[in-house]
Design a protein around this motif. Sequence first.
Motif, PDB file in Angstrom:
ATOM      1  N   ILE A 122     -45.933 -30.977 -53.098  1.00 49.45           N
ATOM      2  CA  ILE A 122     -45.462 -29.608 -53.295  1.00 49.45           C
ATOM      3  C   ILE A 122     -44.673 -29.608 -54.598  1.00 49.45           C
ATOM      4  N   ALA A 123     -45.164 -28.831 -55.558  1.00 44.72           N
ATOM      5  CA  ALA A 123     -44.572 -28.875 -56.890  1.00 44.72           C
ATOM      6  C   ALA A 123     -44.500 -27.473 -57.488  1.00 44.72           C
ATOM      7  N   LYS A 124     -43.647 -27.342 -58.499  1.00 43.14           N
ATOM      8  CA  LYS A 124     -43.413 -26.038 -59.124  1.00 43.14           C
ATOM      9  C   LYS A 124     -43.980 -26.006 -60.539  1.00 43.14           C
ATOM     10  N   THR A 125     -44.802 -24.996 -60.792  1.00 46.07           N
ATOM     11  CA  THR A 125     -45.207 -24.714 -62.166  1.00 46.07           C
ATOM     12  C   THR A 125     -44.201 -23.683 -62.685  1.00 46.07           C
ATOM     13  N   ALA A 126     -44.374 -23.256 -63.898  1.00 41.04           N
ATOM     14  CA  ALA A 126     -43.486 -22.232 -64.451  1.00 41.04           C
ATOM     15  C   ALA A 126     -43.650 -20.905 -63.712  1.00 41.04           C
ATOM     16  N   ARG A 127     -44.819 -20.699 -63.074  1.00 40.12           N
ATOM     17  CA  ARG A 127     -45.111 -19.410 -62.439  1.00 40.12           C
ATOM     18  C   ARG A 127     -45.150 -19.419 -60.916  1.00 40.12           C
ATOM     19  N   ARG A 128     -45.354 -20.569 -60.298  1.00 40.77           N
ATOM     20  CA  ARG A 128     -45.516 -20.593 -58.837  1.00 40.77           C
ATOM     21  C   ARG A 128     -45.345 -22.000 -58.290  1.00 40.77           C
ATOM     22  N   THR A 129     -45.228 -22.068 -56.952  1.00 42.42           N
ATOM     23  CA  THR A 129     -45.255 -23.346 -56.249  1.00 42.42           C
ATOM     24  C   THR A 129     -46.695 -23.603 -55.827  1.00 42.42           C
ATOM     25  N   VAL A 130     -47.164 -24.844 -55.988  1.00 45.95           N
ATOM     26  CA  VAL A 130     -48.512 -25.221 -55.590  1.00 45.95           C
ATOM     27  C   VAL A 130     -48.451 -26.512 -54.783  1.00 45.95           C
ATOM     28  N   ALA A 131     -49.522 -26.761 -54.033  1.00 50.18           N
ATOM     29  CA  ALA A 131     -49.682 -28.024 -53.310  1.00 50.18           C
ATOM     30  C   ALA A 131     -50.880 -28.737 -53.926  1.00 50.18           C
ATOM     31  N   LEU A 132     -50.688 -29.990 -54.309  1.00 49.30           N
ATOM     32  CA  LEU A 132     -51.763 -30.788 -54.892  1.00 49.30           C
ATOM     33  C   LEU A 132     -52.262 -31.779 -53.849  1.00 49.30           C
ATOM     34  N   LEU A 133     -53.533 -31.716 -53.519  1.00 48.46           N
ATOM     35  CA  LEU A 133     -54.107 -32.630 -52.540  1.00 48.46           C
ATOM     36  C   LEU A 133     -54.354 -33.977 -53.198  1.00 48.46           C
ATOM     37  N   THR A 134     -53.783 -35.049 -52.613  1.00 43.13           N
ATOM     38  CA  THR A 134     -53.932 -36.404 -53.141  1.00 43.13           C
ATOM     39  C   THR A 134     -54.298 -37.358 -52.008  1.00 43.13           C
ATOM     40  N   ASP A 135     -54.786 -38.535 -52.375  1.00 47.33           N
ATOM     41  CA  ASP A 135     -55.089 -39.554 -51.367  1.00 47.33           C
ATOM     42  C   ASP A 135     -53.803 -40.167 -50.823  1.00 47.33           C
ATOM     43  N   SER A 136     -52.856 -40.441 -51.716  1.00 43.69           N
ATOM     44  CA  SER A 136     -51.579 -41.024 -51.308  1.00 43.69           C
ATOM     45  C   SER A 136     -50.556 -40.815 -52.416  1.00 43.69           C
ATOM     46  N   VAL A 137     -49.295 -41.021 -52.054  1.00 49.51           N
ATOM     47  CA  VAL A 137     -48.183 -40.949 -53.005  1.00 49.51           C
ATOM     48  C   VAL A 137     -47.359 -42.218 -52.777  1.00 49.51           C
ATOM     49  N   PRO A 138     -47.716 -43.303 -53.477  1.00 51.61           N
ATOM     50  CA  PRO A 138     -47.104 -44.593 -53.178  1.00 51.61           C
ATOM     51  C   PRO A 138     -45.717 -44.831 -53.755  1.00 51.61           C
ATOM     52  N   ALA A 139     -45.313 -44.071 -54.793  1.00 44.31           N
ATOM     53  CA  ALA A 139     -44.044 -44.448 -55.429  1.00 44.31           C
ATOM     54  C   ALA A 139     -43.483 -43.350 -56.312  1.00 44.31           C
ATOM     55  N   VAL A 140     -42.203 -43.503 -56.578  1.00 43.89           N
ATOM     56  CA  VAL A 140     -41.529 -42.791 -57.659  1.00 43.89           C
ATOM     57  C   VAL A 140     -41.060 -43.888 -58.603  1.00 43.89           C
ATOM     58  N   LEU A 141     -41.450 -43.774 -59.866  1.00 44.32           N
ATOM     59  CA  LEU A 141     -41.122 -44.813 -60.834  1.00 44.32           C
ATOM     60  C   LEU A 141     -40.241 -44.271 -61.954  1.00 44.32           C
ATOM     61  N   GLY A 142     -39.332 -45.097 -62.402  1.00 44.60           N
ATOM     62  CA  GLY A 142     -38.575 -44.811 -63.613  1.00 44.60           C
ATOM     63  C   GLY A 142     -39.176 -45.637 -64.729  1.00 44.60           C
ATOM     64  N   ILE A 143     -39.745 -44.970 -65.717  1.00 40.86           N
ATOM     65  CA  ILE A 143     -40.440 -45.665 -66.797  1.00 40.86           C
ATOM     66  C   ILE A 143     -39.734 -45.362 -68.115  1.00 40.86           C
ATOM     67  N   PRO A 144     -39.453 -46.377 -68.910  1.00 45.65           N
ATOM     68  CA  PRO A 144     -38.842 -46.122 -70.220  1.00 45.65           C
ATOM     69  C   PRO A 144     -39.739 -45.201 -71.057  1.00 45.65           C
ATOM     70  N   ALA A 145     -39.127 -44.215 -71.680  1.00 48.13           N
ATOM     71  CA  ALA A 145     -39.887 -43.268 -72.516  1.00 48.13           C
ATOM     72  C   ALA A 145     -40.683 -44.004 -73.581  1.00 48.13           C
ATOM     73  N   SER A 146     -40.186 -45.141 -74.038  1.00 44.04           N
ATOM     74  CA  SER A 146     -40.890 -45.916 -75.064  1.00 44.04           C
ATOM     75  C   SER A 146     -42.202 -46.511 -74.551  1.00 44.04           C
ATOM     76  N   ASP A 147     -42.393 -46.570 -73.220  1.00 49.35           N
ATOM     77  CA  ASP A 147     -43.632 -47.081 -72.632  1.00 49.35           C
ATOM     78  C   ASP A 147     -44.648 -45.974 -72.373  1.00 49.35           C
ATOM     79  N   ILE A 148     -44.333 -44.743 -72.807  1.00 47.18           N
ATOM     80  CA  ILE A 148     -45.226 -43.608 -72.598  1.00 47.18           C
ATOM     81  C   ILE A 148     -45.778 -43.161 -73.942  1.00 47.18           C
ATOM     82  N   THR A 149     -47.094 -43.060 -74.018  1.00 50.87           N
ATOM     83  CA  THR A 149     -47.754 -42.514 -75.203  1.00 50.87           C
ATOM     84  C   THR A 149     -48.062 -41.056 -74.895  1.00 50.87           C
TER      85      THR A 149
END
Length: 152
Positions: A78-105
Amino acid sequence: MTEIVQLVVFMLDEQCYGLRLAVVERVVRAVEVVPVPAAPEIVLGIINLAGRVVPVVNTRKRFHLPGKEMELDDRLIIAKTARRTVALLTDSVPAVLGIPASDITEGPEILPRSDYFDGVARLENGMLLIHDLDKFLSLEEERELDAAVARN
């Protein structure tokens, strides 16, 4: 000090995807989805979430993956866009990760005109594709969804 980006990781088949934690409200088990006539093709239907009507986005269709029947073990993000709340169907949600911004392209560095793609995080065991939730539904799909929900 390195900025840490918090990402909710979700799976579709064997591929890892991510959404920025700031847009995620919660994760729930899959529930019955009520189809909505004339909704955009990308919308599976709607759910009742604590008295709120929330559209369910077919994440597989948006990412051009093979379809599959919804299973009891599937999860809805369940997530919020700028205009509405939506539900995204997924197989699983295994984690919440903190990733250094420098590791993101950032997405534009890889594919300049990528629609739903916000970036890629390099992980020890592969890559995490990060998506921009505000771009999941096009403006036309937003209008179609609004009209379909208003009729029901």
